[in-house]
Scaffold this motif. Structure first.
Motif, PDB file in Angstrom:
ATOM      1  N   ASP A 143       0.830  -1.208   0.000  1.00 51.65           N
ATOM      2  CA  ASP A 143       0.000   0.000   0.000  1.00 51.65           C
ATOM      3  C   ASP A 143       0.864   1.257   0.000  1.00 51.65           C
ATOM      4  O   ASP A 143       0.512   2.259  -0.623  1.00 51.65           O
ATOM      5  CB  ASP A 143      -0.925   0.004   1.219  1.00 51.65           C
ATOM      6  N   ALA A 147       0.700   4.125  -2.910  1.00 51.65           N
ATOM      7  CA  ALA A 147      -0.061   5.264  -2.389  1.00 51.65           C
ATOM      8  C   ALA A 147      -0.238   6.330  -3.467  1.00 51.65           C
ATOM      9  O   ALA A 147       0.706   6.684  -4.171  1.00 51.65           O
ATOM     10  CB  ALA A 147       0.643   5.853  -1.176  1.00 51.65           C
ATOM     11  N   SER A 152      -3.431   8.426   1.755  1.00 51.83           N
ATOM     12  CA  SER A 152      -3.189   6.987   1.612  1.00 51.83           C
ATOM     13  C   SER A 152      -1.774   6.639   2.062  1.00 51.83           C
ATOM     14  O   SER A 152      -1.531   5.570   2.618  1.00 51.83           O
ATOM     15  CB  SER A 152      -3.428   6.541   0.169  1.00 51.83           C
ATOM     16  N   HIS A 227      -7.357   4.434  -0.085  1.00 51.72           N
ATOM     17  CA  HIS A 227      -6.340   3.760  -0.890  1.00 51.72           C
ATOM     18  C   HIS A 227      -6.691   3.689  -2.373  1.00 51.72           C
ATOM     19  O   HIS A 227      -5.822   3.817  -3.232  1.00 51.72           O
ATOM     20  CB  HIS A 227      -6.085   2.348  -0.351  1.00 51.72           C
ATOM     21  N   PRO A 402      -7.329  -1.681   4.965  1.00 52.51           N
ATOM     22  CA  PRO A 402      -7.074  -1.335   3.573  1.00 52.51           C
ATOM     23  C   PRO A 402      -7.484  -2.351   2.527  1.00 52.51           C
ATOM     24  O   PRO A 402      -7.460  -2.030   1.354  1.00 52.51           O
ATOM     25  CB  PRO A 402      -5.545  -1.153   3.546  1.00 52.51           C
TER      26      PRO A 402
END
Length: 468
Positions: A143, A147, A152, A227, A402
């Protein structure tokens, strides 16, 4: 997969650049580096022998092909000895000049010395398997790399610091303690006696397990928004100001604006950041009756995009009464989450007719703006985020969930914990309660990676790039 092999990969994006990094991890990482690295003579601190490399120190020199004696590149070589490295193995990083040919030549030389090419995410997988990070942190690495906004990025960084791990571990520990008491009562009923007080235990399950799990599950929606971003379609009949609204939100001329109906015939897409959340705007063709085959195709695209959007901005003219086409458009999109945008309020005056929203339309979702002057646009942006995340707004980044895998496991654990609480109230057999608590514990363990299956790990780490 050979867990004792030495792996190597290019850890920086392909193409020309200032620096490229080749990462090597495993038991033979340092001997391989020593075989290829030639320190510059006369430079203090540069040593040729692999055994003499100091951990966490940079060495300046050249990478040389031992077979041909050809210099491959001028490099900085860093050595990180286990366990003080990303993978908790011996790690070498070769900082070379950016460029496809040079960096590929160094990687090929490393592979000829006995390393193998790393699989996608294998460095992070080794960090997980060697206990440096748990599975929530491993997923946060992906993640972090992907980003798309500061929000995020902050959320992923909080996950990497262990925000989700701590929340899940606290819940799991309570379930485990209760499970231990239950099983002790099952195995040694005469010695242990009644270890479960019904009222206290059910209250503890509600407060320490069920309520926190519900909150984490609710936060999944916010995690997806942060996200992945919001898909927002701008919809309405021709000439209500859809393209002008898109341009105003973006702060630049992205869509063509004319006084002629049907100017926009295809979907125009662009992205802006609102309160740290990526918002993918789609300006669509005006919906109205038309025999023009090109316009008809454009309107079909409009309906398709509004159907897949997270939110629809239904644009009307504030200074004109609603027409049949406005009502028809509303009927087409009424099942979608929407905001009703009353545009062109700059044209209102005391005597002019105004748009009156019918009683059966969601009046609380009306926003009055002028795409021309910008009046009301800030409120519209805030309402867009509120419509996607609920009245409570975005929660702290460390509690956001997420991905869908974690949400489904939380739901499974919640169902098991709720059933266990009901069984306790109903006086069910301890063995049955223990089964449901075990299911809750196992689901939470899968989130952390303590009880996860190999094929699940394969699926998770396949999302990573090679070199991470």
């Amino acid at each position: 997969m050979d867990d004792f092999s030495t792996i190597a990969a290019i850890a920086t994006p392909a193409g020309s650049g200032g620096i490229s990094i080749i990462r090597v991890s495993g038991p033979h990482a340092i001997p391989i580096a020593a075989a290829l690295f030639q320190p510059c003579a006369g430079r203090p601190g540069n040593r040729p022998a692999g055994a003499a490399f100091e951990s966490h120190r940079l060495y300046y020199g050249h990478m040389v092909d031992p077979a041909s004696g050809r210099t491959l590149d001028e490099v900085l070589l860093s050595v990180m000895r286990a366990p003080r490295s990303y993978t908790r193995e011996d790690v070498v990083e070769i900082n070379a000049h950016g460029g496809t040919v040079a960096v590929r030549s160094i990687l090929e030389a490393v592979l000829r010395q006995g390393a193998r090419l790393a699989e996608p995410g294998e460095f992070t997988r080794r960090a997980f398997l060697n206990g440096r990070i748990d599975l929530t942190q491993a997923e946060a690495v992906a993640d972090l790399i992907n980003a798309r906004s500061e929000r995020s990025l902050s959320s992923a960084a909080a996950q990497l610091e262990g925000g989700l791990r701590q929340a899940v571990q606290t819940i799991r520990t309570f379930c485990l303690d209760l499970l231990v008491r239950l099983e002790a009562g099952i195995d040694f009923p005469e010695d242990v006696g009644d270890l479960i007080d019904t009222r206290e235990t059910v209250g503890g399950l509600q407060e320490q397990v069920i309520t926190p799990l519900k909150q984490l599950i609710r936060n999944h929606v916010q995690g997806r928004v942060i996200h992945q971003g919001l898909k927002v379609a701008i919809v309405g009949r021709p000439n209500v100001g859809k393209s002008s609204l898109m341009n105003r939100l973006l702060g630049r001329e992205r869509a063509i604006v004319t006084p002629y109906p049907g100017t926009t015939r295809d979907v125009i897409e662009d992205t802006l950041i609102v309160q740290g959340v990526p918002v993918m705007l789609r300006d669509t063709a005006g919906l109205h009756g038309s025999r023009d085959p090109v316009e008809t195709l454009g309107m079909a695209k409009t309906l398709e995009n509004s159907g897949s959007a997270d939110l629809v901005l239904f644009v009307l003219e504030a200074h004109r009464p609603l027409g049949e086409e406005d009502v028809r458009v509303y009927e087409w999109i009424r099942s979608k989450p929407m905001l009703i945008v009353l545009n062109k309020i700059d044209l209102l005056n005391g005597s002019a007719a105004q748009a009156e929203v019918p009683d059966d339309w969601p009046r609380e979702r009306c926003v009055r703006i002028s795409a021309l002057s910008g009046q009301g646009v800030e409120e519209l942006q805030a309402r867009i985020i509120q419509a996607a995340t609920g009245e409570s707004g975005l929660e702290a980044a460390g509690t956001v969930i997420p991905n869908l895998r974690q949400k489904e496991l939380l739901e499974r654990s919640l169902a098991s914990a709720t059933t266990a609480a009901t069984d306790i109230v109903n006086g069910s057999a301890p063995e049955l309660i223990a089964i449901h608590l075990t299911q809750a514990v196992d689901g939470l363990g899968e989130i952390l990676g303590t009880t996860v299956k190999v094929d699940i790990l394969d699926a998770i780490f396949s999302r990573f790039c090679i070199g991470k």
